[in-house]
Design a protein around this motif. Structure first.
Motif, mmCIF file in Angstrom:
data_model
loop_
_atom_site.group_PDB
_atom_site.id
_atom_site.type_symbol
_atom_site.label_atom_id
_atom_site.label_comp_id
_atom_site.label_asym_id
_atom_site.label_seq_id
_atom_site.Cartn_x
_atom_site.Cartn_y
_atom_site.Cartn_z
ATOM 1 N N ALA A 108 6.261 7.974 9.251
ATOM 2 C CA ALA A 108 6.331 9.196 8.848
ATOM 3 C C ALA A 108 6.224 9.349 7.266
ATOM 4 C CB ALA A 108 6.798 10.051 9.480
ATOM 5 N N LYS A 131 8.544 5.983 1.125
ATOM 6 C CA LYS A 131 7.574 4.825 1.255
ATOM 7 C C LYS A 131 7.708 3.554 0.871
ATOM 8 C CE LYS A 131 8.191 5.394 -4.193
ATOM 9 N NZ LYS A 131 7.900 5.153 -5.558
ATOM 10 N N GLY A 175 3.817 1.058 5.368
ATOM 11 C CA GLY A 175 4.689 1.343 5.647
ATOM 12 C C GLY A 175 3.942 1.604 7.316
ATOM 13 N N SER A 211 -2.898 1.934 -4.401
ATOM 14 C CA SER A 211 -3.425 3.250 -3.782
ATOM 15 C C SER A 211 -4.706 2.929 -3.426
ATOM 16 C CB SER A 211 -3.279 4.492 -4.628
ATOM 17 O OG SER A 211 -3.257 5.632 -3.754
ATOM 18 N N ALA A 218 -5.599 4.083 7.116
ATOM 19 C CA ALA A 218 -5.173 3.134 5.799
ATOM 20 C C ALA A 218 -5.720 1.650 6.031
ATOM 21 C CB ALA A 218 -4.217 2.778 4.831
ATOM 22 N N TYR A 262 -5.769 10.623 -1.609
ATOM 23 C CA TYR A 262 -5.111 10.652 -0.512
ATOM 24 C C TYR A 262 -4.652 10.915 0.525
ATOM 25 C CZ TYR A 262 -9.808 13.734 -1.116
ATOM 26 O OH TYR A 262 -10.517 14.874 -1.575
ATOM 27 N N LEU A 320 -2.905 8.897 3.805
ATOM 28 C CA LEU A 320 -4.023 8.505 4.869
ATOM 29 C C LEU A 320 -2.586 8.048 5.886
ATOM 30 C CD1 LEU A 320 -6.407 6.106 2.813
ATOM 31 C CD2 LEU A 320 -6.375 8.702 3.430
ATOM 32 N N PHE A 380 0.567 -1.132 -0.254
ATOM 33 C CA PHE A 380 -0.024 0.023 0.061
ATOM 34 C C PHE A 380 0.761 1.437 0.140
ATOM 35 C CE2 PHE A 380 -2.312 -3.234 1.447
ATOM 36 C CZ PHE A 380 -3.638 -3.230 1.180
ATOM 37 N N SER A 381 0.641 1.797 -1.743
ATOM 38 C CA SER A 381 1.411 3.416 -0.651
ATOM 39 C C SER A 381 0.960 4.993 -2.046
ATOM 40 C CB SER A 381 2.256 3.042 -1.882
ATOM 41 O OG SER A 381 3.525 4.389 -1.876
ATOM 42 N N HIS A 382 0.250 5.321 -1.084
ATOM 43 C CA HIS A 382 -0.134 6.730 -2.205
ATOM 44 C C HIS A 382 0.716 6.702 -3.345
ATOM 45 C CE1 HIS A 382 -0.903 11.035 -2.483
ATOM 46 N NE2 HIS A 382 -2.076 10.453 -2.063
ATOM 47 N N SER A 399 -6.741 5.854 -2.067
ATOM 48 C CA SER A 399 -7.506 6.719 -1.924
ATOM 49 C C SER A 399 -6.260 7.613 -2.682
ATOM 50 C CB SER A 399 -7.447 7.407 -0.326
ATOM 51 O OG SER A 399 -8.143 8.342 -0.250
HETATM 52 C C1 LIG Z 1 1.901 7.534 7.441
HETATM 53 S S1 LIG Z 1 1.354 6.913 5.541
HETATM 54 C C2 LIG Z 1 3.051 6.953 5.291
HETATM 55 C C3 LIG Z 1 3.499 8.154 4.633
HETATM 56 C C4 LIG Z 1 3.744 8.671 3.566
HETATM 57 N N1 LIG Z 1 4.501 9.466 2.354
HETATM 58 C C5 LIG Z 1 3.241 7.874 1.893
HETATM 59 O O1 LIG Z 1 2.021 8.207 1.615
HETATM 60 O O2 LIG Z 1 3.336 6.167 1.707
HETATM 61 C C6 LIG Z 1 1.638 5.136 6.462
HETATM 62 C C7 LIG Z 1 1.310 4.134 5.478
HETATM 63 O O3 LIG Z 1 0.328 4.376 5.121
HETATM 64 C C8 LIG Z 1 -0.099 3.371 3.734
HETATM 65 N N2 LIG Z 1 -0.535 4.616 2.775
HETATM 66 C C9 LIG Z 1 -1.122 6.141 3.287
HETATM 67 N N3 LIG Z 1 -1.800 6.406 2.417
HETATM 68 C C10 LIG Z 1 -1.978 5.488 1.848
HETATM 69 C C11 LIG Z 1 -3.085 5.663 0.536
HETATM 70 N N4 LIG Z 1 -3.409 6.612 -0.314
HETATM 71 N N5 LIG Z 1 -3.198 4.465 -0.969
HETATM 72 C C12 LIG Z 1 -3.120 3.539 -0.085
HETATM 73 N N6 LIG Z 1 -1.871 3.592 0.896
HETATM 74 C C13 LIG Z 1 -1.386 4.098 2.050
HETATM 75 C C14 LIG Z 1 1.140 3.141 3.082
HETATM 76 O O4 LIG Z 1 1.701 2.142 3.476
HETATM 77 C C15 LIG Z 1 2.258 4.457 3.658
HETATM 78 O O5 LIG Z 1 3.163 3.527 3.669
#
Ligand SMILES: C[S@@+](CC[C@H](N)C(=O)[O-])C[C@H]1O[C@@H](n2cnc3c(N)ncnc32)[C@H](O)[C@@H]1O
Length: 282
Positions: free
Chosen positions: A242, A245, A239, A256, A267, A260, A262, A211-213, A258
């Motif tokens: 903070a 990715k 992940g 992804s 997530a 946005y 998250l 999962f990754s934005h 969303s």
């Molecule tokens: C605090 S976020 C990490 C911030 C990082 N800048 C990112 O966006 O991946 C923690 C985790 O939430 C998941 N995540 C956050 N937003 C997501 C999205 N829109 N789609 C899929 N996974 C998401 C990802 O696995 C990410 O590593």
């Protein structure tokens, strides 16, 4: 000998799961406040036994967990949290879980970026996973957390983790120092450090989803899980850091969920909700 703890057990039926899952849901009770560090022997089974944690019971309420409905050959779920910020530092005389909130001065003095020290992200993510209906229904088969330093933790789905951050951080310090947290009644290791790589613990018949934005594949999570063959277990990799990715070799598909960015916990709740709808868990 470190601080004494107790793991209080409650019986739960296990109807022959295909995973190495122990039967008894454990209520983990104790006052997990950081304590002054002491040398701990960790080599060999005997010293492990000697280090087996004993207990201080207090009034922390446990998380109610419903008995497994079947668990047998149903599609299971595994979570892997990568890059979790779970690192100990010796602050004054005590070993503590480093966090930007509590240890900004210490971190700056030690030439680290306080913004990288966010153990609260893993705390919330773990709590969301363990509180989910996926877990309560017995479909959560395993939870692994890999730290930024590469230590791999296994957390049994039926452990009742501390619900406050303060106790969580105390527990993580104990785990990282002693390598496991053991129930006093049957010796079960409820939390332990295990060898890398995590892939050796993942079922061969599984779909490993990252999962990754920043993934260009923006999908609706409910539709996505609905299209996965029911013969395959679902491994969700997120992940717990903070910034940055995840980019793990063993992940087969990065999505992804969303448009946005998250929090990890939010997530996870989207993921568990989608899976709960697919499995028809109410
Ligand atoms: C605090 S976020 C990490 C911030 C990082 N800048 C990112 O966006 O991946 C923690 C985790 O939430 C998941 N995540 C956050 N937003 C997501 C999205 N829109 N789609 C899929 N996974 C998401 C990802 O696995 C990410 O590593």
């Amino acid at each position: 000998m470190g601080r004494a703890y107790k793991m209080k057990g409650q019986k739960r039926k296990n109807k022959g799961e295909k995973y190495d899952r122990e039967e008894e849901p454990k209520q983990l009770v104790g006052n997990f406040t950081p304590q002054p560090s002491k040398k701990v022997k960790t080599d060999g089974a005997e010293s492990e036994k000697e280090e087996k944690l004993k207990t201080v019971v207090d009034d922390m309420p446990g998380i109610p967990i419903a008995p497994l409905d079947t668990g047998n050959n149903k599609q299971g779920v595994i979570f892997v949290l990568e890059k979790a910020s779970l690192e100990i530092g010796k602050v004054g005389k005590t070993d503590q879980l480093l966090s930007s909130d509590e240890h900004a001065n210490y971190l700056v003095k030690n030439k680290r970026n306080p913004a990288d020290y966010r153990p609260d992200i893993a705390f919330q993510a773990i709590q969301t996973i363990l509180d989910s209906r996926v877990n309560k229904s017995g479909r959560l088969k395993a939870l692994y957390v890999r730290t930024q330093l590469g230590q791999l933790m296994e957390i049994k789905p039926h452990v009742r983790m501390p619900r406050t951050y303060k106790r969580f951080s105390g527990l993580m310090v104990q785990l990282l120092q002693k390598l496991n947290i053991t129930a006093t009644d049957n010796g079960e290791k409820l939390l332990r450090l295990v060898k890398n790589p995590v892939t050796q613990y993942l079922p061969t018949n599984s779909r490993k989803i990252g999962f990754s934005h920043s993934s260009e594949k923006l999908i609706d999570m409910y539709n996505y899980v609905g299209n996965i063959n029911e013969e395959l277990d679902l491994v969700f990799v997120l992940g717990a850091m903070a910034h940055g990715k995840i980019d793990e070799d063993y992940v087969e598909d990065y999505i992804s969920i969303s448009e946005y960015p998250l929090s990890a916990a939010y997530a996870i709740s989207i993921i568990t909700n989608a899976v709960e709808r697919k499995f028809k868990i109410l």
